[in-house]
Design a protein around this motif. Structure first.
Motif, PDB file in Angstrom:
ATOM      1  N   THR A  83       0.830  -1.206   0.000  1.00 59.05           N
ATOM      2  CA  THR A  83       0.000   0.000   0.000  1.00 59.05           C
ATOM      3  C   THR A  83       0.858   1.245   0.000  1.00 59.05           C
ATOM      4  O   THR A  83       0.594   2.191  -0.766  1.00 59.05           O
ATOM      5  CB  THR A  83      -0.939   0.000   1.227  1.00 59.05           C
ATOM      6  OG1 THR A  83      -1.786  -1.155   1.157  1.00 59.05           O
ATOM      7  CG2 THR A  83      -1.778   1.247   1.283  1.00 59.05           C
ATOM      8  N   ALA A  84       1.893   1.267   0.817  1.00 59.73           N
ATOM      9  CA  ALA A  84       2.781   2.429   0.868  1.00 59.73           C
ATOM     10  C   ALA A  84       3.472   2.654  -0.470  1.00 59.73           C
ATOM     11  O   ALA A  84       3.608   3.793  -0.948  1.00 59.73           O
ATOM     12  CB  ALA A  84       3.823   2.239   1.978  1.00 59.73           C
ATOM     13  N   LYS A  85       3.882   1.573  -1.099  1.00 56.88           N
ATOM     14  CA  LYS A  85       4.547   1.665  -2.398  1.00 56.88           C
ATOM     15  C   LYS A  85       3.582   2.165  -3.462  1.00 56.88           C
ATOM     16  O   LYS A  85       3.933   2.999  -4.306  1.00 56.88           O
ATOM     17  CB  LYS A  85       5.084   0.285  -2.772  1.00 56.88           C
ATOM     18  CG  LYS A  85       5.995   0.270  -3.944  1.00 56.88           C
ATOM     19  CD  LYS A  85       6.481  -1.154  -4.176  1.00 56.88           C
ATOM     20  CE  LYS A  85       7.834  -1.172  -4.807  1.00 56.88           C
ATOM     21  NZ  LYS A  85       8.321  -2.544  -5.027  1.00 56.88           N
ATOM     22  N   ARG A  86       2.343   1.688  -3.397  1.00 55.48           N
ATOM     23  CA  ARG A  86       1.340   2.048  -4.407  1.00 55.48           C
ATOM     24  C   ARG A  86       0.851   3.483  -4.250  1.00 55.48           C
ATOM     25  O   ARG A  86       0.669   4.194  -5.226  1.00 55.48           O
ATOM     26  CB  ARG A  86       0.172   1.071  -4.296  1.00 55.48           C
ATOM     27  CG  ARG A  86      -0.886   1.300  -5.316  1.00 55.48           C
ATOM     28  CD  ARG A  86      -1.920   0.234  -5.256  1.00 55.48           C
ATOM     29  NE  ARG A  86      -2.905   0.454  -6.286  1.00 55.48           N
ATOM     30  CZ  ARG A  86      -4.049  -0.169  -6.347  1.00 55.48           C
ATOM     31  NH1 ARG A  86      -4.369  -1.053  -5.449  1.00 55.48           N
ATOM     32  NH2 ARG A  86      -4.888   0.093  -7.307  1.00 55.48           N
ATOM     33  N   PHE A  87       0.595   3.888  -3.011  1.00 55.11           N
ATOM     34  CA  PHE A  87      -0.013   5.204  -2.779  1.00 55.11           C
ATOM     35  C   PHE A  87       0.953   6.231  -2.216  1.00 55.11           C
ATOM     36  O   PHE A  87       0.585   7.373  -2.017  1.00 55.11           O
ATOM     37  CB  PHE A  87      -1.215   5.064  -1.844  1.00 55.11           C
ATOM     38  CG  PHE A  87      -2.303   4.218  -2.417  1.00 55.11           C
ATOM     39  CD1 PHE A  87      -3.053   4.651  -3.489  1.00 55.11           C
ATOM     40  CD2 PHE A  87      -2.576   2.960  -1.884  1.00 55.11           C
ATOM     41  CE1 PHE A  87      -4.051   3.867  -4.025  1.00 55.11           C
ATOM     42  CE2 PHE A  87      -3.579   2.172  -2.411  1.00 55.11           C
ATOM     43  CZ  PHE A  87      -4.326   2.621  -3.481  1.00 55.11           C
TER      44      PHE A  87
END
Length: 88
Positions: A83-87
């Motif tokens: 999630t951190a990588k995506r957003f």
């Protein structure tokens, strides 16, 4: 596939009934296209959730694997990283 439906197989401890039912509910919502059925469709919607819950539990309990059981905390950590990588 709906992102809210999580992998439930091969965990220690096994997936709870609440987890299986929540996944079934998400699946029926996705298939039916509604989160809150009308009164006319409520019985069919609820019956579908119950039937999918039973089918999912049967599947989870029937799967055989040689892989070690997944660790819930580790899977949560991986999901947070994705999630951190995506957003960002």
């Amino acid at each position: 596939m709906c992102r809210n439906i999580k992998t439930l197989a091969n965990f220690e401890p096994p997936a709870s009934e609440d987890e299986v039912r929540a996944s079934a509910l998400q699946f029926v919502r996705k298939v039916s296209g509604t989160t809150h059925p009308s009164r006319a469709n409520e019985a069919a919607f609820n019956r579908a959730v119950e039937e999918v819950t039973v089918a999912a539990r049967l599947l989870i309990d029937s799967i055989e694997t040689k892989a070690p059981p997944r660790n819930r905390e580790e899977e949560i950590r991986k999901a947070r990283e994705r999630t951190a990588k995506r957003f960002g």
